[in-house]
Design a protein around this motif. Structure first.
Motif, PDB file in Angstrom:
ATOM      1  N   GLN A 138       0.839  -1.201   0.000  1.00  0.00           N
ATOM      2  CA  GLN A 138       0.000   0.000   0.000  1.00  0.00           C
ATOM      3  C   GLN A 138       0.871   1.245   0.000  1.00  0.00           C
ATOM      4  OE1 GLN A 138      -2.788   0.026   3.246  1.00  0.00           O
ATOM      5  NE2 GLN A 138      -3.706   1.978   2.686  1.00  0.00           N
ATOM      6  N   ASP A 139       0.527   2.203  -0.850  1.00  0.00           N
ATOM      7  CA  ASP A 139       1.235   3.483  -0.872  1.00  0.00           C
ATOM      8  C   ASP A 139       1.061   4.179   0.477  1.00  0.00           C
ATOM      9  OD1 ASP A 139       2.342   5.627  -3.114  1.00  0.00           O
ATOM     10  OD2 ASP A 139       1.274   6.587  -1.464  1.00  0.00           O
ATOM     11  N   GLY A 165      -9.735  -2.072  -1.177  1.00  0.00           N
ATOM     12  CA  GLY A 165      -9.788  -2.484   0.218  1.00  0.00           C
ATOM     13  C   GLY A 165      -8.577  -2.160   1.058  1.00  0.00           C
ATOM     14  N   SER A 166      -7.628  -1.398   0.541  1.00  0.00           N
ATOM     15  CA  SER A 166      -6.441  -1.082   1.343  1.00  0.00           C
ATOM     16  C   SER A 166      -6.810  -0.296   2.589  1.00  0.00           C
ATOM     17  CB  SER A 166      -5.424  -0.305   0.499  1.00  0.00           C
ATOM     18  OG  SER A 166      -6.026   0.843  -0.085  1.00  0.00           O
ATOM     19  N   LYS A 167      -7.659   0.718   2.429  1.00  0.00           N
ATOM     20  CA  LYS A 167      -8.094   1.514   3.581  1.00  0.00           C
ATOM     21  C   LYS A 167      -9.084   0.734   4.429  1.00  0.00           C
ATOM     22  CE  LYS A 167      -7.490   5.572   0.671  1.00  0.00           C
ATOM     23  NZ  LYS A 167      -7.178   4.728  -0.515  1.00  0.00           N
ATOM     24  N   ARG A 197      -2.885  18.148   2.633  1.00  0.00           N
ATOM     25  CA  ARG A 197      -2.320  17.518   1.442  1.00  0.00           C
ATOM     26  C   ARG A 197      -1.075  16.748   1.849  1.00  0.00           C
ATOM     27  NH1 ARG A 197      -3.627  19.504  -3.993  1.00  0.00           N
ATOM     28  NH2 ARG A 197      -5.368  20.986  -3.836  1.00  0.00           N
ATOM     29  N   VAL A 198      -0.937  15.537   1.305  1.00  0.00           N
ATOM     30  CA  VAL A 198       0.276  14.759   1.527  1.00  0.00           C
ATOM     31  C   VAL A 198       1.328  15.278   0.555  1.00  0.00           C
ATOM     32  CG1 VAL A 198       1.311  12.467   1.525  1.00  0.00           C
ATOM     33  CG2 VAL A 198      -1.074  12.754   2.228  1.00  0.00           C
ATOM     34  N   VAL A 199       2.440  15.739   1.096  1.00  0.00           N
ATOM     35  CA  VAL A 199       3.519  16.285   0.261  1.00  0.00           C
ATOM     36  C   VAL A 199       4.804  15.482   0.481  1.00  0.00           C
ATOM     37  CG1 VAL A 199       2.547  18.604   0.103  1.00  0.00           C
ATOM     38  CG2 VAL A 199       4.011  18.016   2.051  1.00  0.00           C
ATOM     39  N   ASP A 200       4.641  14.256   0.935  1.00  0.00           N
ATOM     40  CA  ASP A 200       5.778  13.379   1.204  1.00  0.00           C
ATOM     41  C   ASP A 200       6.249  12.742  -0.101  1.00  0.00           C
ATOM     42  OD1 ASP A 200       7.422  11.115   2.171  1.00  0.00           O
ATOM     43  OD2 ASP A 200       6.588  11.665   4.122  1.00  0.00           O
ATOM     44  N   ARG A 201       7.523  12.881  -0.418  1.00  0.00           N
ATOM     45  CA  ARG A 201       8.047  12.367  -1.686  1.00  0.00           C
ATOM     46  C   ARG A 201       8.052  10.843  -1.760  1.00  0.00           C
ATOM     47  NH1 ARG A 201      13.254  16.139  -3.380  1.00  0.00           N
ATOM     48  NH2 ARG A 201      12.086  18.104  -3.612  1.00  0.00           N
ATOM     49  N   ARG A 202       7.862  10.177  -0.633  1.00  0.00           N
ATOM     50  CA  ARG A 202       7.836   8.713  -0.645  1.00  0.00           C
ATOM     51  C   ARG A 202       6.532   8.170  -1.212  1.00  0.00           C
ATOM     52  NH1 ARG A 202       8.721   7.444   5.494  1.00  0.00           N
ATOM     53  NH2 ARG A 202       7.160   9.116   5.526  1.00  0.00           N
ATOM     54  N   GLY A 203       5.504   9.013  -1.324  1.00  0.00           N
ATOM     55  CA  GLY A 203       4.201   8.536  -1.757  1.00  0.00           C
ATOM     56  C   GLY A 203       3.594   9.406  -2.833  1.00  0.00           C
ATOM     57  N   GLN A 204       2.399   9.045  -3.257  1.00  0.00           N
ATOM     58  CA  GLN A 204       1.703   9.791  -4.287  1.00  0.00           C
ATOM     59  C   GLN A 204       0.994  10.995  -3.687  1.00  0.00           C
ATOM     60  OE1 GLN A 204      -0.728   6.534  -5.588  1.00  0.00           O
ATOM     61  NE2 GLN A 204      -2.424   7.041  -4.241  1.00  0.00           N
TER      62      GLN A 204
END
Length: 402
Positions: A63-64, A90-92, A249-256
């Motif tokens: 899962q991202d 179904g990941s969440k 907002r997710v701004v983490d470069r590890r994820g989308q």
């Protein structure tokens, strides 16, 4: 920058060390993530993680890291009832099920028959017995005495946040073409607001960076639906950027790219759903200890299989058709699948301990092994991790999970 691969360990707490050993035996290396105790960040991937024994057995879920944020923001408590309105794959849903535990329930709704089949298969693979599935394009209203205390709306969107993996989304969903999605998102928010209990929490999320599908929708929900933005809980180990009240907002470069917002419906705190003491079908005799250990569940026969269902689902009105988790085929003897992982301690059968990952791989590939004893089903373990079922015939064991 290519996103980092992340995954969740889905086994039971005592199984975590054995699952990590199984992964490392195959050459995978990883480190814990601060975001959640079950999350791992992949460091070495000698071959596709999805082909690992742990993934094939449903012991991990790839899962991202960004998509883990919405269920962690909704943050249900043990025993809670949650509606995941757009659930597949179904990941969440799996994260929500882990949070509510065996005395709670996650109602996972998916309108698309094809995506619903994927959702059910994934929940069965990880043994998410807390999940009940439905398939409504427009979810029915509940009696005023029920209402969902927590709802996740992970809405269909333009997917601009996934452009690093799927660059075609920028061509398919140009800004002038997102109006249909925006209308659908508002319809989902409006319906969620109707079936949300007074005082309940709603989390809205997308995997797009389009402001019209994100912040503008939250402003509309506040003005048109009377929902109130809430400050999301603080999460460790991931870079988040607030944009307006209630929005991240997710701004983490590890994820989308991901957007998450939290809203509350005015009213007193919602009443808890109470597990019915009676009702539903009796638990099958194959579970001799179920009355004491699984008082929150009932078994429902469906065609040629057994569904394990939280008794909380029995409180739903008759016009809401739901299905529990398929745990095996029924007949003279139940043929268990991996969905029964959480039930194995209630089923009496001989145990075979496998300490060699290569032997386990050969077993899954169809090879048989000598094993003394009487014919029948055998539990297979790898370092205290229940991995599934084998059948012993004429002194040979063969893998029998489907």
């Amino acid at each position: 920058m290519k996103p980092t691969r992340t995954f969740r360990i889905t086994g039971q707490e005592h199984e975590v060390p054995g699952i990590e050993t199984l992964l490392r035996t195959e050459g995978f290396d990883f480190e814990p993530a601060l975001l959640h105790p079950r999350v791992r960040v992949l460091q070495e991937e000698p071959f596709a993680l999805g082909r690992s024994l742990a993934a094939r057995l449903g012991l991990i879920y790839i899962q991202d890291i960004s998509s883990m944020v919405p269920p962690l923001v909704l943050a249900p408590h043990p025993g809670d009832v949650v509606l995941d309105l757009c659930a597949s794959p179904g990941s969440k849903t799996g994260m929500l099920a882990e949070a509510v535990g065996l005395r709670g329930m996650v109602m996972a709704n998916e309108p698309s028959p094809r995506r619903l089949a994927t959702l059910r298969a994934n929940m069965r693979q990880i043994g998410a017995v807390e999940v009940v599935t439905t398939s409504f394009a427009r979810f029915p209203k509940l009696p005023s005495t029920l209402g969902f205390p927590r709802i996740l709306v992970d809405a269909p969107c333009s997917g601009w946040g996934t452009a690093h993996k799927h660059p075609e989304v920028l061509r398919l969903w140009r800004e002038e073409k997102t109006q249909t999605l925006e209308s659908l998102q508002r319809a989902l928010l409006a319906r969620a607001a109707e079936i949300l209990a007074p005082g309940g929490l709603l989390v809205y999320s997308t995997c797009t960076t389009n402001t019209r599908e994100n912040e503008a929708q939250i402003s509309w929900a506040e003005d048109a639906l009377g929902l109130r933005p809430q400050t999301p809980p603080t999460l460790q180990g991931i870079a988040l950027e607030p944009t307006q009240p209630g929005c991240l907002r997710v701004v983490d470069r590890r994820g989308q790219g991901f957007f998450v917002a939290m809203l509350r419906k005015d009213g007193p705190p919602p009443p808890a759903w109470t597990i019915p003491e009676e009702g539903g079908r009796p638990v099958h005799a194959a579970f001799p200890d179920a009355a004491a250990c699984w008082d929150a569940f009932t078994l429902v026969p469906r065609h040629k299989v057994w569904d394990l269902t939280p008794k909380l689902a029995l409180l739903l009105p008759a016009d809401i058709a739901w299905r529990g988790l398929e745990i095996g085929r029924h007949g003279k003897n139940i043929a268990w699948n991996l969905g029964c992982r959480r039930l194995e301690n209630l089923v009496h059968a001989p145990v075979w301990e496998v300490d060699d990952a290569r032997m386990l791989s050969r077993l899954l590939a169809g090879e048989s092994f000598h094993h003394a004893g009487s014919d029948g089903r055998v539990k297979v373990f790898f370092q205290q991790v229940f991995v599934g079922w084998a059948t012993r015939r004429a002194g040979r064991l063969m893998w029998t999970n489907r």
